[in-house]
Design an enzyme around this catalytic site. Structure first.
Site, short mmCIF file in Angstrom:
data_model
loop_
_atom_site.label_atom_id
_atom_site.label_comp_id
_atom_site.label_asym_id
_atom_site.label_seq_id
_atom_site.Cartn_x
_atom_site.Cartn_y
_atom_site.Cartn_z
N GLY A 1 -9.31 -9.11 0.69
CA GLY A 1 -8.20 -9.41 1.59
C GLY A 1 -7.68 -10.83 1.48
O GLY A 1 -6.48 -11.06 1.31
N LYS B 1 -18.95 -16.90 3.20
CA LYS B 1 -20.40 -16.69 3.34
C LYS B 1 -21.08 -16.07 2.12
O LYS B 1 -20.52 -15.20 1.47
CB LYS B 1 -20.66 -15.77 4.52
CG LYS B 1 -20.40 -16.44 5.84
CD LYS B 1 -20.73 -15.49 6.96
CE LYS B 1 -20.58 -16.17 8.29
NZ LYS B 1 -20.55 -15.20 9.38
N GLY C 1 -12.98 -3.96 0.73
CA GLY C 1 -14.35 -3.48 0.91
C GLY C 1 -14.77 -2.52 -0.18
O GLY C 1 -15.88 -2.61 -0.73
N ARG D 1 0.82 -1.22 0.00
CA ARG D 1 0.00 0.00 0.00
C ARG D 1 0.85 1.26 0.00
O ARG D 1 0.45 2.28 -0.57
CB ARG D 1 -0.95 -0.01 1.20
CG ARG D 1 -2.07 -1.00 0.97
CD ARG D 1 -3.05 -0.99 2.09
NE ARG D 1 -4.32 -1.55 1.64
CZ ARG D 1 -5.29 -1.95 2.43
NH1 ARG D 1 -5.16 -1.86 3.74
NH2 ARG D 1 -6.40 -2.43 1.94
P1 AMP Z 1 -14.49 -14.29 3.22
O1 AMP Z 1 -13.90 -13.52 4.37
O2 AMP Z 1 -15.97 -14.45 3.28
O3 AMP Z 1 -13.97 -13.85 1.87
O4 AMP Z 1 -13.96 -15.78 3.40
C1 AMP Z 1 -12.61 -16.15 3.35
C2 AMP Z 1 -12.44 -17.40 4.15
O5 AMP Z 1 -13.30 -18.39 3.66
C3 AMP Z 1 -11.06 -17.98 4.09
O6 AMP Z 1 -10.41 -17.74 5.30
C4 AMP Z 1 -11.30 -19.48 3.88
O7 AMP Z 1 -10.61 -20.27 4.81
C5 AMP Z 1 -12.79 -19.61 4.11
N1 AMP Z 1 -13.36 -20.74 3.39
C6 AMP Z 1 -13.24 -21.07 2.10
N2 AMP Z 1 -13.86 -22.23 1.83
C7 AMP Z 1 -14.42 -22.66 2.98
C8 AMP Z 1 -15.19 -23.81 3.36
N3 AMP Z 1 -15.49 -24.74 2.47
N4 AMP Z 1 -15.60 -23.92 4.62
C9 AMP Z 1 -15.27 -22.97 5.51
N5 AMP Z 1 -14.54 -21.87 5.24
C10 AMP Z 1 -14.12 -21.72 3.98
#
Ligand code: AMP
Length: 396
Positions: free
Chosen positions: A353, A200, A376, A38
């Protein structure tokens, strides 16, 4: 298209210029910067201002100090790192605003020189967009340049508040980020493919909806894909799932059909017994994950299927790992998909991120056409939202 004035559209020659940068850099437990990306990204604007003999007043936030002075979040490491990159000393103040700083900027500071103010979030007025706080920041300068794309979705004093008092333009990083992401949405080289992963659905609801009106194909992997698989009637065992999003995901599956978007989900899954890096694992069909197993990565058949789609795309946007890539046993999918995107001849853009962490882990960042510095902010742009930090800049 970027329709705001930039630092090149305004007279900065021998002017006092207040520059909002994003030096929200990761630090280790000893306070050393572990990734200076950054700071490097702020250099083009700073060099332009040096060449124009401006007095450069830099300001940034770092971490979440909650409106109080906290030695852990002082900006001294950032000033040191910037000095190292520029090969000169960068003066850093221990305050954000004070009569002494104003006096120094007006009377002592040389033209073509720069100073860095203390962490803006040491003052509660930053996040609350306090008018008096913004006014005192603005009182230091004659022009405001916003180059902090990573903070453009925040209506904070140093982002929006100061624009009431100073002519406000974009820096080079802001222009590049917004220009790249908007042209991705407005005029992508087709076919346009987006790969979304992460934990999610709820975090990406609006992005999915907006992208379904823009893309030709959408690959969904990672934790979010299990809610979609369940909505399609698959057994997902103990996999992460947001039941309250099932009706939304059904709506998205319908929307994809209506818009002729090829929405692709994994066909095979690497499952684990528990959410643990060393748990037992095996590969199963995505149709029927056994009751007491959970999906933690995509399988080889899915990887091949997705790689085919990637090889045919003209533009690819990627956000979110397709598995728990932090664990060696479940990183295969993310690693191979990242590599396939990096090696494709498409225009390739990554943001977010965890996506950046994955690119760093596999040493692939340099192979992407553009890696967005704002997680974000890039998501909100792709949702189709107007970002306050961009809206508040002068129109061309
Ligand atoms: P996000 O912050 O929503 O972009 O999610 C990123 C996180 O999703 C990473 O730290 C991954 O470890 C997690 N992730 C990816 N696939 C899975 C899964 N099948 N089950 C649980 N966590 C996951």
């Amino acid at each position: 298209m970027f329709e705001k004035k930039t630092v090149e559209d305004i007279d900065v020659k021998r002017k006092r210029v207040l520059v909002r940068v994003d030096y929200n850099v990761p630090l280790d437990s000893e306070g050393n910067i572990t990734d200076n990306t950054r700071i490097k990204l702020s250099l083009p604007t700073i060099k332009y201002l040096i060449d124009n003999e401006a007095k450069i007043i830099l300001m940034s936030h770092l971490g979440r100090p909650k409106g109080e002075v906290n030695d852990k979040f002082r900006l001294d490491p950032a000033a040191k790192e910037l000095g190292k990159l520029l090969g000169r000393k960068v003066k850093k103040f221990d305050d954000i605003v004070s009569p002494g700083i104003k006096e120094y900027v007006e009377n002592t500071m040389n033209y073509g020189d720069m100073v860095l103010l203390e962490n803006l979030r040491f003052d509660i007025g930053e996040k609350s967009n306090d008018r008096e706080f913004a006014k005192s920041l603005a009182s230091l300068a004659e022009v405001f340049v916003n180059d902090a794309f990573g903070a453009a979705h925040r209506a904070h004093a140093s982002v929006v508040g100061v624009t009431e008092f100073l002519p406000a333009v974009a820096g080079f990083l802001m222009k590049k980020e917004v220009g790249t992401l908007t042209s991705l949405l407005e005029s992508p080289k087709r076919p346009f493919l987006t790969v979304l992963g992460g934990s999610k659905v709820s975090g990406k609801i609006m992005v999915i909806k907006n992208l379904l009106g823009k893309v030709d194909s959408l690959i969904l992997g990672g934790g979010m894909s299990y809610t979609f698989l369940k909505a399609k009637g698959c057994e997902i065992g103990k996999s992460i799932c947001e039941d309250e999003q099932i009706s939304y995901t059904k709506e998205m599956l319908e929307l994809a059909k209506k818009n002729n978007v090829n929405l692709m989900l994994p066909v095979d899954i690497v499952v684990g017994k528990e959410y643990d890096r060393d748990t037992d694992r095996k590969v199963v069909s995505a149709q029927s994950i056994p009751m007491d197993w959970m999906g933690l990565d995509i399988g080889e058949k899915s990887i091949e299927l997705f790689k085919n789609e990637i090889s045919e795309a003209g533009t690819i946007f990627w956000n979110g790992p397709v598995g728990v890539f932090e664990w060696e046993n479940f990183e295969n999918g993310t690693k191979k998909i990242a590599k396939a995107i990096a090696e494709s001849s498409a225009v390739t853009v990554a943001g977010g991120g965890d996506t950046l962490a994955a690119l760093k882990k596999y040493n692939l960042s340099a192979k992407f056409s553009h890696v967005s510095s704002g997680g974000g902010a890039s998501m909100e742009l792709l949702e189709g939202k107007e970002l306050p930090g961009i809206a508040s800049l002068l129109d061309k």
